[in-house]
Design an enzyme around this catalytic site. Sequence first.
Site, PDB file in Angstrom:
ATOM      1  N   LYS A 171     -41.781 -17.976  22.328  1.00 19.25           N
ATOM      2  CA  LYS A 171     -42.732 -16.943  21.898  1.00 19.25           C
ATOM      3  C   LYS A 171     -42.012 -15.608  21.925  1.00 19.25           C
ATOM      4  CE  LYS A 171     -47.147 -17.327  21.783  1.00 19.25           C
ATOM      5  NZ  LYS A 171     -47.960 -18.154  21.037  1.00 19.25           N
TER       6      LYS A 171
HETATM    7  N1  GLU Z   1     -49.088 -18.708  17.615  1.00 18.23           N
HETATM    8  C1  GLU Z   1     -49.696 -20.002  17.561  1.00 18.23           C
HETATM    9  C2  GLU Z   1     -49.846 -20.574  18.955  1.00 18.23           C
HETATM   10  O1  GLU Z   1     -49.877 -19.859  19.918  1.00 18.23           O
HETATM   11  C3  GLU Z   1     -48.989 -20.922  16.599  1.00 18.23           C
HETATM   12  C4  GLU Z   1     -47.584 -21.251  16.949  1.00 18.23           C
HETATM   13  C5  GLU Z   1     -46.856 -22.028  15.861  1.00 18.23           C
HETATM   14  O2  GLU Z   1     -47.485 -22.434  14.918  1.00 18.23           O
HETATM   15  O3  GLU Z   1     -45.646 -22.192  16.015  1.00 18.23           O
HETATM   16  O4  GLU Z   1     -50.014 -21.744  19.118  1.00 18.23           O
END
Ligand code: GLU
Length: 426
Positions: A111
């Site tokens: 992230k």
């Molecule tokens: N931001 C989304 C999550 O927290 C999607 C992450 C993604 O699709 O890689 O799951």
Amino acid sequence: MIETKTANRQSMYDTVMNQFHKTADIINLNPNIKKILGITNNEIIVHFPVKMDNGKVAVFTGYRVQHNNALGPYKGGLRYHPTVDVDAAKALAMWMTWKTSLAGLPYGGAKGGIQIDPRNYSDAELERITRRFTYALGENIGPEHDIPAPDVNTNTQTMAWIADTYMSTISTSERSQNQHVVTGKPVGSGGLEGRDRATGFGVFLTIKELVKSRGENLKGKTFIVQGFGNVGYWASKFLTEEGALLVSVQDAHATLYNAEGISVEDLFEHSSPRKGSIQGFTGAREIDPKHFFGLKCDILIPAALGNQITEENAYQIKAGIVAEGANGPTNPEGEKILLENGITIIPDILCNSGGVIGSYFEWLQNRNGELWELEEVMQKLEKKILQVFKKVQTEVAERETDWRTAAYIIAISRIETAYRQRGIFP
Ligand code: GLU
């Protein structure tokens, strides 16, 4: 009001570590694997200059934390928000590892983002910030290495800029094969039909299944939503289509209430041009934000930021189901109170996993040079989310435990198995 205090940022990391240690004890996790999973593999911090509209240069700080890649390339979103820092990114990256593992995807967890409030920048500035951030990340991201996606305050446009920048800066021969460096792209640029609604659909579906397992249905059920971004909007849309009633919505600027039900489409039309703010909507009355959690309803959907449900407000909650559309919205103290009060929490790593499952489909589509249709995507999504839901449901029943603990047991055990099979290099 949605809580974004500095003090709360650190505790997202505390929350995920607390959940991890609790599960490690329950499953008697191998101590060496516990050491590995308890840290984040890479924490990348980049500082980069961007020319602003007024001609001055501003320097921004961007983050990408890669927690673990035992099961496959790092995967997870990029958020643009004042609360982004290295601890927040660490916590959110860990949650991604558990989420992709639980969903049975061939991914690890990551992230990142930039500590900005995007509303303070023009679209042209946001484009330059995004492109320069991508350039600064360089080979730390890649279609088989680390694949970002949208998260809080980022969207298809952000992903299109990242994909374009990434592809423009690699060798010409590789350009066309690297679209899957990000997921959540616009449909016309390699994006997947239905990826926009995938997270909200998963939130809706897990709620629906839970309600169904109790011999009930969604008709007439009341729900309240914190955050009316992509997840809050789509979850509300699907729920109201099945006859549930949206009675309150809260965002960073206002809390709206209407016992007769708030029109999801009207609220969306009102809030979209205002960069997501629900303030000033006339189809509901504005109430004091501190009354939000205590509102009478069947379902509460926190779909904004982390650490919103805490020891300070959990005791007020009247909903029987808390469906975590956001990542980490409930801290351990808040959770304890909810569980003692007999409230079922559908944990984030299950509840909002539709998003990353949709991302996986997009990645496959790009990798195989295919174009999938919406109907096909929604069917596949439903099948996969239901599979994961059932797995957790079975674990809950067998262990006689809560849903988060069950989900964590499945997620962490899967990674433990992979490490046991492969051993540790060298
Ligand atoms: N931001 C989304 C999550 O927290 C999607 C992450 C993604 O699709 O890689 O799951």
